[in-house]
Design an enzyme around this catalytic site. Structure first.
Site, PDB file in Angstrom:
ATOM      1  N   HIS A 163       0.811  -1.222   0.000  1.00 32.51           N
ATOM      2  CA  HIS A 163       0.000   0.000   0.000  1.00 32.51           C
ATOM      3  C   HIS A 163       0.846   1.274   0.000  1.00 32.51           C
ATOM      4  CE1 HIS A 163      -3.555   2.365   0.313  1.00 32.51           C
ATOM      5  NE2 HIS A 163      -4.307   1.444   0.880  1.00 32.51           N
ATOM      6  N   ASP A 383     -10.798  -5.814 -17.921  1.00 32.22           N
ATOM      7  CA  ASP A 383     -11.132  -6.835 -18.916  1.00 32.22           C
ATOM      8  C   ASP A 383      -9.881  -7.161 -19.724  1.00 32.22           C
ATOM      9  OD1 ASP A 383     -12.088  -8.422 -20.946  1.00 32.22           O
ATOM     10  OD2 ASP A 383     -13.738  -7.103 -21.505  1.00 32.22           O
TER      11      ASP A 383
END
Length: 466
Positions: A163, A383
């Site tokens: 992070h 995608d």
């Protein structure tokens, strides 16, 4: 995913995927926002994909590794390693060593994971293998990806990122770049930008805002400086909120607040009250909720579109426990709305200055709940050429060193086809049962037609660590 589901996974040896071309060897300091103590942890996520006709005959592992290697040419700091400098300041050494990649096969089909797979996933250790020695913050790979093939031809992509390097919006930018490379692009449609100095402290630093989300050294010996939530005997549970549940909760508000209150503000206020009632602190004890706010829209002039560092604030709504639970819902809503409004450009600059002046104070954890809204995060739109995932988001609510502190809102379509979100919550078992009753009661009290508990509270829960 049924909590009783057990399956076997055969993993290949982890490999390092390096950038496809030589990249600069240099040291890049992270920003003072990146560098805060509260962001020094690894963040897991999973993306679950169905079988697709376009997958037939393809070597998925090779394609994803190729996409990773090509994207890392542009995001080359992610192929490096964090180093600690004297004083604790972190920098990235751009070594080009690469990110960890694992290929695995599981003996299950997607339909065995349920009509609508949702967290917490009891098999997360199988879907995202913790390679020994890879989980530290410094001197370790900054990204780990596991591709797990399912028997039906679908696949699961597990991802764990450091992070310190980026927030959710930043890692989604990177994953979109990987997808574009796989499809055939020569460069990402959004050029990544480092420029971490844009979120550094001023010279000289000056703290101009109140920051109730951080624990300062002078408060460390407060008599209540211990979490009420033990690390053992914790449960994770998923709560579904569709249009009907949200509308019912919205009717709790007076007319002037109904149209100007976001779903996040409404749901956070309601669940904060339920959670506080469940853990039952003394009425005069202070409780808080930290709202994870993406502040990119607050910058004028805007930050570069390709900036992929941390641009999140954690403003706190604070109240005496008794007043929070006894007041109408609009009291909590107003506190949450004000906390979100506090997260301005100046607030972010003040946080950066605070990190330097106060030596990176950690978050307060006592009677603190943190909420991250991922409903618009964009990971569900990644995608690779084979359709969007059927689930994309965190696999569990236990992240970092404080179990029970962090919850996520994730977009979700349930088994009935209803669109909504799930709130992933973690509490000790007795408090979880109380919380469930409180949530159910809050809905039932405002609806003459009783709503079945099963429609509001998903009966899926999992002890921490499984």
């Amino acid at each position: 995913m049924a909590s009783s589901l057990v399956f076997n996974v055969r993993r290949q040896q982890p490999v390092l995927v390096a950038p496809a071309k030589p990249t600069p060897h240099e040291f890049k300091p992270v920003s003072d926002i990146d560098d805060q103590e509260g962001l020094r942890f690894q963040t897991p996520s999973v993306q679950i994909y169905r079988n697709h006709v376009a997958l037939r005959g393809l070597n998925l592992s090779q394609l994803i590794q190729k996409g990773l290697a090509e994207a890392l040419v542009f995001y080359y700091p992610l192929a490096g390693r964090l180093r600690a400098r004297p004083g604790g300041k972190l920098v990235v050494e751009c070594t080009g060593e690469g990110v960890l990649f694992i290929v695995a096969e599981a003996d299950v089909r997607l339909e065995q994971l349920g009509d609508a797979p949702q967290p917490p996933f009891p098999c997360i250790d199988e879907l995202l293998y913790d390679v020994p020695g890879s989980g530290a913050i410094v001197d370790c790979p900054l990204l780990l990806i596991q591709l797990t093939h399912l028997k039906c031809g679908g696949f699961i992509l597990g991802l764990r990122f450091n992070h310190v390097m980026c927030d959710n919006a930043g890692i989604v930018k990177f994953m979109h770049a990987v997808a574009e490379m796989i499809i055939g692009a020569r460069a990402p449609s959004i050029t990544p930008v480092w420029q971490r100095e844009l979120l550094d402290a001023r010279q000289p630093p000056r703290i101009t805002c109140a920051h109730q989300e951080y624990e300062y050294k002078e408060e460390a010996h407060h008599p209540n400086a211990a979490s009420l939530l033990a690390a053992d005997q914790m449960l994770q549970r998923c709560f579904f909120f569709g249009a009907r549940e949200i509308a019912t909760l919205r009717n709790l508000l007076p007319p002037h607040l109904r149209s100007c209150t976001t779903t996040f503000e409404l749901l956070t206020a309601c669940l904060w009250r339920c959670r506080t009632a469940a853990i039952a602190p003394a009425p005069d004890e202070e409780v808080r909720v930290l709202c994870v706010v993406n502040t990119r829209a607050k910058y004028n002039p805007p930050l570069p579109t390709g900036y992929y560092g941390n641009v999140v604030a954690f403003p706190a709504a604070v109240s005496p426990a008794g007043k929070l639970c006894q007041s109408p819902v609009e009291y909590a809503v107003e506190l949450v709305k004000k906390a979100k409004a506090d997260a301005t450009r100046e607030y972010m600059q003040s946080v950066a200055d605070l990190m330097v002046v106060k030596e990176r104070p950690p978050f307060k954890v006592v009677r603190t709940w943190m909420v991250s809204d991922l409903t618009r995060g964009g990971s569900g739109l990644v995608d690779f050429g084979w359709g969007v995932p059927v689930y994309s988001g965190p696999p569990k609510s236990v992240v970092g060193e404080n179990p029970g502190m962090l919850s996520f809102y994730v977009p979700f379509r349930n088994g009935k086809g209803e669109e909504g979100l799930v709130a992933l919550v973690c509490l000790p078992e007795p408090e979880m049962e109380k919380f469930s009753i409180e949530v159910d009661s809050m809905v039932d009290d405002t609806n003459k037609e009783k709503l079945p508990v099963a429609e509001l509270v998903q009966p899926l829960y999992l002890p921490v660590g499984e």
